[in-house]
Design an enzyme around this catalytic site. Structure first.
Site, PDB file in Angstrom:
ATOM      1  N   GLY A 108       0.844  -1.195   0.000  1.00  0.00           N
ATOM      2  CA  GLY A 108       0.000   0.000   0.000  1.00  0.00           C
ATOM      3  C   GLY A 108       0.875   1.240   0.000  1.00  0.00           C
ATOM      4  N   LEU A 124       1.407   3.654   2.299  1.00  0.00           N
ATOM      5  CA  LEU A 124       2.234   3.835   3.501  1.00  0.00           C
ATOM      6  C   LEU A 124       3.177   2.649   3.698  1.00  0.00           C
ATOM      7  CD1 LEU A 124       3.025   5.327   6.087  1.00  0.00           C
ATOM      8  CD2 LEU A 124       1.112   4.192   7.251  1.00  0.00           C
ATOM      9  N   ILE A 163      -5.331 -10.855   6.233  1.00  0.00           N
ATOM     10  CA  ILE A 163      -5.563 -10.561   7.656  1.00  0.00           C
ATOM     11  C   ILE A 163      -6.976 -10.949   8.115  1.00  0.00           C
ATOM     12  CG2 ILE A 163      -3.806  -8.745   7.734  1.00  0.00           C
ATOM     13  CD1 ILE A 163      -6.172  -6.693   7.875  1.00  0.00           C
ATOM     14  N   ALA A 216      -5.436  -2.194   5.377  1.00  0.00           N
ATOM     15  CA  ALA A 216      -6.783  -1.729   5.705  1.00  0.00           C
ATOM     16  C   ALA A 216      -7.631  -1.696   4.447  1.00  0.00           C
ATOM     17  CB  ALA A 216      -6.721  -0.317   6.307  1.00  0.00           C
ATOM     18  N   THR A 249      -9.546   0.869   2.559  1.00  0.00           N
ATOM     19  CA  THR A 249      -9.425   2.332   2.622  1.00  0.00           C
ATOM     20  C   THR A 249     -10.338   3.090   1.645  1.00  0.00           C
ATOM     21  OG1 THR A 249      -7.573   2.231   1.077  1.00  0.00           O
ATOM     22  CG2 THR A 249      -7.015   2.245   3.420  1.00  0.00           C
ATOM     23  N   THR A 278      -7.251   6.877  11.971  1.00  0.00           N
ATOM     24  CA  THR A 278      -7.631   7.979  11.086  1.00  0.00           C
ATOM     25  C   THR A 278      -8.310   9.129  11.832  1.00  0.00           C
ATOM     26  OG1 THR A 278      -9.214   8.533   9.318  1.00  0.00           O
ATOM     27  CG2 THR A 278      -9.708   6.590  10.591  1.00  0.00           C
ATOM     28  N   ASP A 279      -8.211  10.306  11.257  1.00  0.00           N
ATOM     29  CA  ASP A 279      -8.965  11.464  11.778  1.00  0.00           C
ATOM     30  C   ASP A 279     -10.476  11.212  11.665  1.00  0.00           C
ATOM     31  OD1 ASP A 279      -8.359  11.630   8.900  1.00  0.00           O
ATOM     32  OD2 ASP A 279      -9.671  13.383   8.953  1.00  0.00           O
ATOM     33  N   TYR A 301     -16.337   3.636   7.065  1.00  0.00           N
ATOM     34  CA  TYR A 301     -14.880   3.482   7.180  1.00  0.00           C
ATOM     35  C   TYR A 301     -14.402   3.923   8.570  1.00  0.00           C
ATOM     36  CZ  TYR A 301      -9.967   4.812   6.565  1.00  0.00           C
ATOM     37  OH  TYR A 301      -8.614   4.975   6.726  1.00  0.00           O
ATOM     38  N   LYS A 320     -12.637   1.650  11.476  1.00  0.00           N
ATOM     39  CA  LYS A 320     -11.281   1.954  11.954  1.00  0.00           C
ATOM     40  C   LYS A 320     -11.296   2.152  13.471  1.00  0.00           C
ATOM     41  CE  LYS A 320      -7.947   2.474  10.007  1.00  0.00           C
ATOM     42  NZ  LYS A 320      -6.867   1.511   9.650  1.00  0.00           N
TER      43      LYS A 320
HETATM   44  N1  LIG Z   1      -5.288   6.969   2.671  1.00  0.00           N
HETATM   45  C1  LIG Z   1      -5.637   7.877   3.573  1.00  0.00           C
HETATM   46  O1  LIG Z   1      -5.944   9.017   3.241  1.00  0.00           O
HETATM   47  C2  LIG Z   1      -5.654   7.514   5.032  1.00  0.00           C
HETATM   48  C3  LIG Z   1      -6.091   8.474   5.961  1.00  0.00           C
HETATM   49  C4  LIG Z   1      -6.079   8.151   7.316  1.00  0.00           C
HETATM   50  C5  LIG Z   1      -5.651   6.891   7.730  1.00  0.00           C
HETATM   51  N2  LIG Z   1      -5.267   5.976   6.803  1.00  0.00           N
HETATM   52  C6  LIG Z   1      -4.835   4.648   7.282  1.00  0.00           C
HETATM   53  O2  LIG Z   1      -3.460   4.514   6.965  1.00  0.00           O
HETATM   54  C7  LIG Z   1      -3.158   3.125   6.704  1.00  0.00           C
HETATM   55  C8  LIG Z   1      -2.421   3.007   5.382  1.00  0.00           C
HETATM   56  O3  LIG Z   1      -3.273   3.534   4.368  1.00  0.00           O
HETATM   57  P1  LIG Z   1      -2.828   3.527   2.840  1.00  0.00           P
HETATM   58  O4  LIG Z   1      -3.336   4.762   2.252  1.00  0.00           O
HETATM   59  O5  LIG Z   1      -1.395   3.145   2.727  1.00  0.00           O
HETATM   60  O6  LIG Z   1      -3.737   2.319   2.308  1.00  0.00           O
HETATM   61  P2  LIG Z   1      -3.672   1.520   0.919  1.00  0.00           P
HETATM   62  O7  LIG Z   1      -2.704   2.164  -0.011  1.00  0.00           O
HETATM   63  O8  LIG Z   1      -5.093   1.322   0.502  1.00  0.00           O
HETATM   64  O9  LIG Z   1      -3.044   0.137   1.357  1.00  0.00           O
HETATM   65  C9  LIG Z   1      -3.773  -0.779   2.108  1.00  0.00           C
HETATM   66  C10 LIG Z   1      -3.128  -2.132   1.891  1.00  0.00           C
HETATM   67  O10 LIG Z   1      -3.867  -3.106   2.653  1.00  0.00           O
HETATM   68  C11 LIG Z   1      -3.954  -4.269   1.857  1.00  0.00           C
HETATM   69  N3  LIG Z   1      -5.079  -5.106   2.241  1.00  0.00           N
HETATM   70  C12 LIG Z   1      -6.403  -4.888   2.018  1.00  0.00           C
HETATM   71  N4  LIG Z   1      -7.123  -5.928   2.479  1.00  0.00           N
HETATM   72  C13 LIG Z   1      -6.244  -6.823   2.998  1.00  0.00           C
HETATM   73  C14 LIG Z   1      -6.378  -8.095   3.612  1.00  0.00           C
HETATM   74  N5  LIG Z   1      -7.563  -8.690   3.769  1.00  0.00           N
HETATM   75  N6  LIG Z   1      -5.248  -8.731   4.043  1.00  0.00           N
HETATM   76  C15 LIG Z   1      -4.036  -8.171   3.864  1.00  0.00           C
HETATM   77  N7  LIG Z   1      -3.840  -6.973   3.283  1.00  0.00           N
HETATM   78  C16 LIG Z   1      -4.937  -6.307   2.846  1.00  0.00           C
HETATM   79  C17 LIG Z   1      -4.126  -3.755   0.451  1.00  0.00           C
HETATM   80  O11 LIG Z   1      -3.814  -4.770  -0.483  1.00  0.00           O
HETATM   81  P3  LIG Z   1      -4.545  -4.759  -1.928  1.00  0.00           P
HETATM   82  O12 LIG Z   1      -4.110  -3.484  -2.581  1.00  0.00           O
HETATM   83  O13 LIG Z   1      -4.041  -6.003  -2.555  1.00  0.00           O
HETATM   84  O14 LIG Z   1      -6.021  -4.789  -1.622  1.00  0.00           O
HETATM   85  C18 LIG Z   1      -3.140  -2.580   0.436  1.00  0.00           C
HETATM   86  O15 LIG Z   1      -1.846  -3.002   0.068  1.00  0.00           O
HETATM   87  C19 LIG Z   1      -4.510   2.392   6.771  1.00  0.00           C
HETATM   88  O16 LIG Z   1      -4.660   1.825   8.044  1.00  0.00           O
HETATM   89  C20 LIG Z   1      -5.532   3.493   6.580  1.00  0.00           C
HETATM   90  O17 LIG Z   1      -6.763   3.168   7.197  1.00  0.00           O
HETATM   91  C21 LIG Z   1      -5.234   6.265   5.467  1.00  0.00           C
END
Ligand SMILES: NC(=O)c1ccc[n+]([C@@H]2O[C@H](COP(=O)([O-])OP(=O)(O)OC[C@H]3O[C@@H](n4cnc5c(N)ncnc54)[C@H](OP(=O)(O)O)[C@@H]3O)[C@@H](O)[C@H]2O)c1
Length: 283
Positions: free
Chosen positions: A10, A12, A37, A60, A62, A101-102, A125, A129
């Site tokens: 992902g 991050l 997971i 997550a 997302t 998350t916020d 969402y 979270k």
């Molecule tokens: N993006 C934002 O703006 C934001 C804001 C606040 C907080 N966050 C939090 O920050 C963290 C990182 O976010 P991000 O933006 O890096 O998210 P992301 O790019 O969507 O990455 C999430 C990763 O989780 C993997 N995933 C999904 N379902 C899964 C499962 N069942 N088992 C194992 N892996 C799985 C996805 O794999 P696939 O791609 O193969 O599905 C993806 O690689 C998350 O906890 C998110 O809730 C994000």
């Protein structure tokens, strides 16, 4: 240090894995294909094969708007999946970093919300979270990081979306009544990698410094990228996204400072670093 990173592909997770590698740590990078997971057996097997001192849980569901129409899947990943990770991390005696998350906050008023603000998520969402936050409370060495508006070089995010829309549009409508702070994955990853070497457990708000609306963010992206796009401010009601979002995503960082961690750089500085590489990749 041996570190399991979930969601390793992902936006991050990619930067966390890369930084830990550069720092010479032993990294067990896991994405869906390596460990689902939502499947307790899959998590147990992965943890059994990869004994770890710390777990950075970036995986997550997302897709904030899509979650409104598939709440069960969102809950399965963000709550049940996190329960599995929490149980396995605790059994391994590992530190756990849960990325939240916020969107757990109610987002009312205009003041920055502290970690003590009672959570009241407004969308599916955010609720899942927050359920994830409750699921990790069983862990004795726990960091919960509430972050916002995440953007990085490896993923789908607002700056990439703006740059892509600019190729086909002269003008764009952007929401101007949601105010928060963008967070660059490289800055967040760097803080996470410092944190796991401490025992300053707790819940922290973490984002780049400074507040802006999505409209301000878009305007700054186009200005810095030298793109001439006419922007029209619109309200959240007019934009009509599937998920309700907090108007106030401002977060205070007092807890971070009190624990002795440096605040992240200002969001404009982070955006400069992002754009210099994102635009180079494009050209
Ligand atoms: N993006 C934002 O703006 C934001 C804001 C606040 C907080 N966050 C939090 O920050 C963290 C990182 O976010 P991000 O933006 O890096 O998210 P992301 O790019 O969507 O990455 C999430 C990763 O989780 C993997 N995933 C999904 N379902 C899964 C499962 N069942 N088992 C194992 N892996 C799985 C996805 O794999 P696939 O791609 O193969 O599905 C993806 O690689 C998350 O906890 C998110 O809730 C994000």
């Amino acid at each position: 240090m041996r570190v399991i990173v979930t969601g390793a592909r992902g936006q991050l997770g990619t930067d966390v894995v890369r930084l830990l590698d550069m720092q010479g740590e032993i990294v067990y990078a896991a994405d869906l294909a390596d460990m689902d997971i939502t499947n307790a057996q899959s998590v147990e097997s992965f943890f059994h094969a990869h004994p770890a001192d710390a777990v950075i849980h970036c995986a997550a569901y997302t897709a904030v708007d899509k979650a409104e129409s598939e709440p069960e899947l969102c809950r399965l990943v963000n709550e049940t999946g996190t329960q599995h990770i929490a149980r396995a991390a605790e059994a391994a005696g590992a530190k756990l970093v849960y990325i939240s998350t916020d969107y757990v906050y109610p987002g009312e008023g205009t003041q920055p919300q502290s970690e003590d603000t009672t959570p009241a998520p407004r969308n599916v969402y955010g609720r899942t979270k927050y359920a994830g936050e409750l699921a990790v409370q069983q862990c004795s060495r726990l960091f919960i990081l509430r972050t916002s508006w995440v953007f990085g070089l490896h993923g789908n995010n607002f700056p990439y979306k703006m740059l892509s829309l600019a190729k086909t549009h002269d003008s764009l409508c952007v929401v101007n009544d949601q105010v928060g702070s963008p967070t660059f994955t490289e800055d967040l990853a760097s803080l996470i990698c410092r944190m796991i070497r401490t025992e300053s457990y707790g819940t922290y708000n973490v984002s780049n410094e400074g507040f802006c609306s999505w409209y301000d963010f878009a305007e700054t992206i186009f200005h810095k990228a030298n793109l001439n796009i006419t922007l029209k401010p619109v309200s959240s009601e007019a934009f009509a996204a599937a998920a309700d979002r907090p108007r106030n995503s401002r977060m205070s960082k007092d807890a971070l400072c009190k624990a002795g961690f440096e605040r992240l750089p200002r969001w404009q500085d982070a955006l400069d670093r992002f754009l210099s590489r994102a635009l180079m990749k494009e050209s």
